[in-house]
Write an enzyme that holds these catalytic residues in place. Structure first.
Site, PDB file in Angstrom:
ATOM      1  N   CYS A 128       0.814  -1.224   0.000  1.00 54.23           N
ATOM      2  CA  CYS A 128       0.000   0.000   0.000  1.00 54.23           C
ATOM      3  C   CYS A 128       0.848   1.274   0.000  1.00 54.23           C
ATOM      4  O   CYS A 128       0.497   2.262  -0.653  1.00 54.23           O
ATOM      5  CB  CYS A 128      -0.974   0.000   1.168  1.00 54.23           C
ATOM      6  SG  CYS A 128      -0.218  -0.119   2.795  1.00 54.23           S
ATOM      7  N   ASP A 348      -7.610   5.613  -1.869  1.00 54.08           N
ATOM      8  CA  ASP A 348      -7.290   4.412  -1.106  1.00 54.08           C
ATOM      9  C   ASP A 348      -6.727   3.331  -2.030  1.00 54.08           C
ATOM     10  O   ASP A 348      -7.394   2.923  -2.982  1.00 54.08           O
ATOM     11  CB  ASP A 348      -8.558   3.905  -0.420  1.00 54.08           C
ATOM     12  CG  ASP A 348      -8.290   2.808   0.602  1.00 54.08           C
ATOM     13  OD1 ASP A 348      -7.145   2.317   0.665  1.00 54.08           O
ATOM     14  OD2 ASP A 348      -9.223   2.443   1.334  1.00 54.08           O
ATOM     15  N   HIS A 350      -6.146   0.261  -1.153  1.00 55.64           N
ATOM     16  CA  HIS A 350      -6.516  -1.055  -0.625  1.00 55.64           C
ATOM     17  C   HIS A 350      -7.719  -1.642  -1.353  1.00 55.64           C
ATOM     18  O   HIS A 350      -8.745  -1.966  -0.758  1.00 55.64           O
ATOM     19  CB  HIS A 350      -6.789  -0.966   0.876  1.00 55.64           C
ATOM     20  CG  HIS A 350      -5.625  -0.467   1.666  1.00 55.64           C
ATOM     21  ND1 HIS A 350      -5.386   0.878   1.859  1.00 55.64           N
ATOM     22  CD2 HIS A 350      -4.637  -1.123   2.295  1.00 55.64           C
ATOM     23  CE1 HIS A 350      -4.282   1.018   2.584  1.00 55.64           C
ATOM     24  NE2 HIS A 350      -3.810  -0.176   2.863  1.00 55.64           N
TER      25      HIS A 350
END
Length: 462
Positions: A128, A348, A350
Site C-alpha cells: 500500500c 485508497d 486497498h
C-alpha cells in the site's frame, strides 16, 4: 497477525476503519486453480500455490474494500490541490467531480508477472505504501507534463454511445459541458473536433499510466520499486515506510530516460537544503532549471496530531505546489489530496484489481481512476508521513519556498514540521535514508536536540 501471512505486513483493520471487506470479489473461478494445484509435488508449483493462497487471504483481509461514498457538506468548501470548490454550486460540484476522477488511482493488483526473487504475483496486503508513493509521483508527473487545468475527458471512453454531453476545454483549462442535441451532423462534427484536441493530451495520459504498469519494464511499476528497495534492505512482501518510499521514488526518476528535465529531491532530517536543490536543478544552459519534485519525510509528534500540526497540514494542502501526502493510519497507507473541515480527502490503494495489459492498443483506463472520493478525520491520521511539492522552474521554486514557509509558520506554538536552510546537507549525496541519527531543528534563536534512535519508520520525531 497470522504467522502464515508474514509476508503481509500491512496492519489489520478495526470495525471503526470503515473499510469493509467485499467478499463478492472472491470468485469461484479464482479459487478453483488453487484447489487443483494442492496435489502437485513440484517445488515451484507449491511455491506458486502458497503465493496464491497468501494473496487470496491478504486480499480478503486487507484488499477488497467496498467503494463507499463519503458524505460531503454543502455548507463548506472542499480544498483539493490548492483549488477550492463550493459544493452548493452545481457547476463547481461537477468541476470537483471531474478533477477528482482525473487523479491517477494506483491500487493493489493481482496476476502480474512474478516479482524478482520470489513467487509473488500480487502486492495485496503489503504494497500500500508503494502504491501511495506511485500516486504522489503520478500527481507530480501530471503537473509536469499536462497543461494547467487538464482533466480526463471520461465521456470519450466510458460513455462512447452517449453523445448528449460533450466536454470541451476552455482557454484557462477549466471544463464545461455543452449541449449538442441540435442535430446528429453538428454533434458529430463537435465530437470529432473535441477528440482531435484531446488526442495529444490523451496520448500523454496513457503514456504516464503505462509508466506505472505492473510489469518489469515499467520505470515506476511495482517491479522496479521493489528492485530499488533492495538497497534499503527491503524485499517483496515487506512493509515499506513512507520515508523509504520517498528515496525509492528519487532513484526511479533518476534512472528513467523518459524524464530528463525532472529531478526528485528528498529532504534530510526534516530540512530542505537550498544549495542541494539548486545543484540538482541547475542545467548547463544559463538561466535554465530542471523541474523538481520535493519529498519531505516527517513524523508529526507522537501517537496523534495536535491541533497546531493539523492547521499546518491544512495550510500546506491549500497550496497549488503541494502534490499530496503519503500517510494514513498505522501500517495502512493512504494518499491525501485535500480536505473539508476536519476531514482529509484521500485515495485508497486497498482495493485489489486485476492487472491491466498496457501493451494492448487503447487499453482500458477506468481502473486507474476513482469516481468516489473518501474522507477520514484528521484525528485518525498517523503522524508518520511524506509530504510532496512540485516546482516547474526556478521562479516556481522560489515562490514555493515563500508560500510553504508562510504555511509552516502557522505552527508557532510547536516546532515546525520542517524547515528550509541555506547550504548543503552533511549527508553524502545519493545516500539512503538515515536511521539512527541525531537531528537539530532550528527554531528562532535556539535549537532542539532530537534522538531518533527509537523513531518509527525511519522518521524524525518533532
Amino acid at each position: 497477525m497470522n504467522p502464515s501471512t508474514s509476508s503481509a505486513r500491512c496492519g489489520g483493520q478495526s470495525p471503526a476503519d470503515d473499510l469493509l471487506d467485499d467478499w463478492l470479489f472472491l470468485s469461484t473461478e479464482s479459487a478453483q486453480p488453487q484447489v487443483l494445484e494442492v496435489s502437485r509435488e513440484d517445488r515451484e508449483d507449491r511455491g506458486q500455490l502458497k503465493s496464491k493462497l497468501i494473496s487470496a487471504w491478504n486480499s480478503v483481509k486487507y484488499g477488497w474494500t467496498l467503494k463507499q461514498k463519503s458524505k460531503f457538506s454543502k455548507s463548506s468548501p472542499v480544498i483539493m490541490f490548492g483549488q477550492s470548490y463550493e459544493l452548493k454550486d452545481h457547476g463547481e460540484r461537477e468541476c470537483f467531480r471531474r478533477s477528482f476522477a482525473s487523479l491517477l488511482w494506483l491500487t493493489y493488483r493481482r496476476g502480474f508477472p512474478q516479482l524478482a526473487g520470489c513467487s509473488l504475483t500480487t502486492d495485496s496486503g503489503w504494497g500500500c505504501v508503494l502504491r501511495t508513493g506511485q500516486m504522489l509521483l503520478a500527481q507530480g508527473l501530471l503537473l509536469h507534463l499536462m497543461p494547467p487545468g487538464w482533466t480526463w475527458t471520461v465521456s470519450h471512453h466510458a460513455v462512447k454511445d452517449d453523445l448528449d454531453l460533450l466536454v470541451t476545454r476552455s482557454v484557462d483549462g477549466a471544463d464545461r459541458g455543452q449541449d449538442v442535441k441540435e442535430g446528429s451532423n453538428k454533434r458529430g462534427r463537435k465530437l470529432s473536433l473535441g477528440s482531435l484536441l484531446d488526442r495529444p493530451m490523451e496520448a500523454t495520459h496513457r503514456r504516464v499510466v503505462s509508466w506505472f504498469a505492473d510489469r518489469p519494464t515499467a520505470p515506476f511499476g511495482i517491479h522496479q520499486l521493489v528492485e530499488l528497495g533492495e538497497s534499503s534492505g527491503k524485499k517483496a512482501g515487506d512493509w515499506y515506510g513512507p520515508s523509504i518510499v520517498a528515496h525509492i521514488l528519487r532513484k526511479t526518476v533518476a534512472a528513467s530516460a523518459d524524464l530528463p528535465n525532472l529531478v526528485v529531491y528528498v529532504a534530510q532530517d526534516c530540512t530542505i537544503y537550498l544549495e542541494d536543490v539548486r545543484r540538482s536543478c541547475e542545467r548547463p544552459l544559463p538561466q535554465s532549471w530542471k523541474s523538481v519534485i520535493i519529498l519531505v519525510p516527517v513524523r508529526l509528534g507522537g501517537q496523534e496530531l495536535n491541533r497546531s500540526y493539523i492547521t499546518c497540514v491544512k495550510k500546506l494542502l491549500t497550496l497549488q505546489c503541494c502534490i499530496g501526502i503519503i500517510g494514513g493510519k498505522p501500517k495502512h497507507s493512504l494518499f491525501f489530496v485535500g480536505f473539508q473541515d476536519d476531514h482529509l480527502l484521500y485515495l485508497d490503494p486497498h482495493y485489489c484489481q486485476p492487472t491491466v495489459d498496457i501493451t494492448k492498443e487503447n487499453f482500458p483506463l477506468e481502473t486507474f481512476h476513482c469516481k468516489y472520493p473518501r474522507k477520514m478525520s484528521f484525528s485518525r491520521m498517523d503522524p508518520s508521513c511524506t509530504i510532496g511539492f512540485y516546482a516547474k522552474g526556478q521562479k516556481d521554486f522560489e515562490s514555493l519556498c515563500t508560500v510553504v514557509n508562510e504555511a509552516l509558520s502557522t505552527s508557532a506554538e510547536t516546532y515546525p514540521i520542517f524547515i528550509f536552510a541555506e547550504g548543503k546537507s552533511q549527508e553524502e549525496e545519493r545516500t539512503n535514508t538515515p536511521t539512527n541519527t541525531i537531528t537539530y531543528i532550528q527554531r528562532k534563536n535556539g535549537r532542539r536536540r532530537v534522538d531518533t534512535s527509537n523513531s518509527l519508520d525511519e522518521f524524525v520525531l518533532l
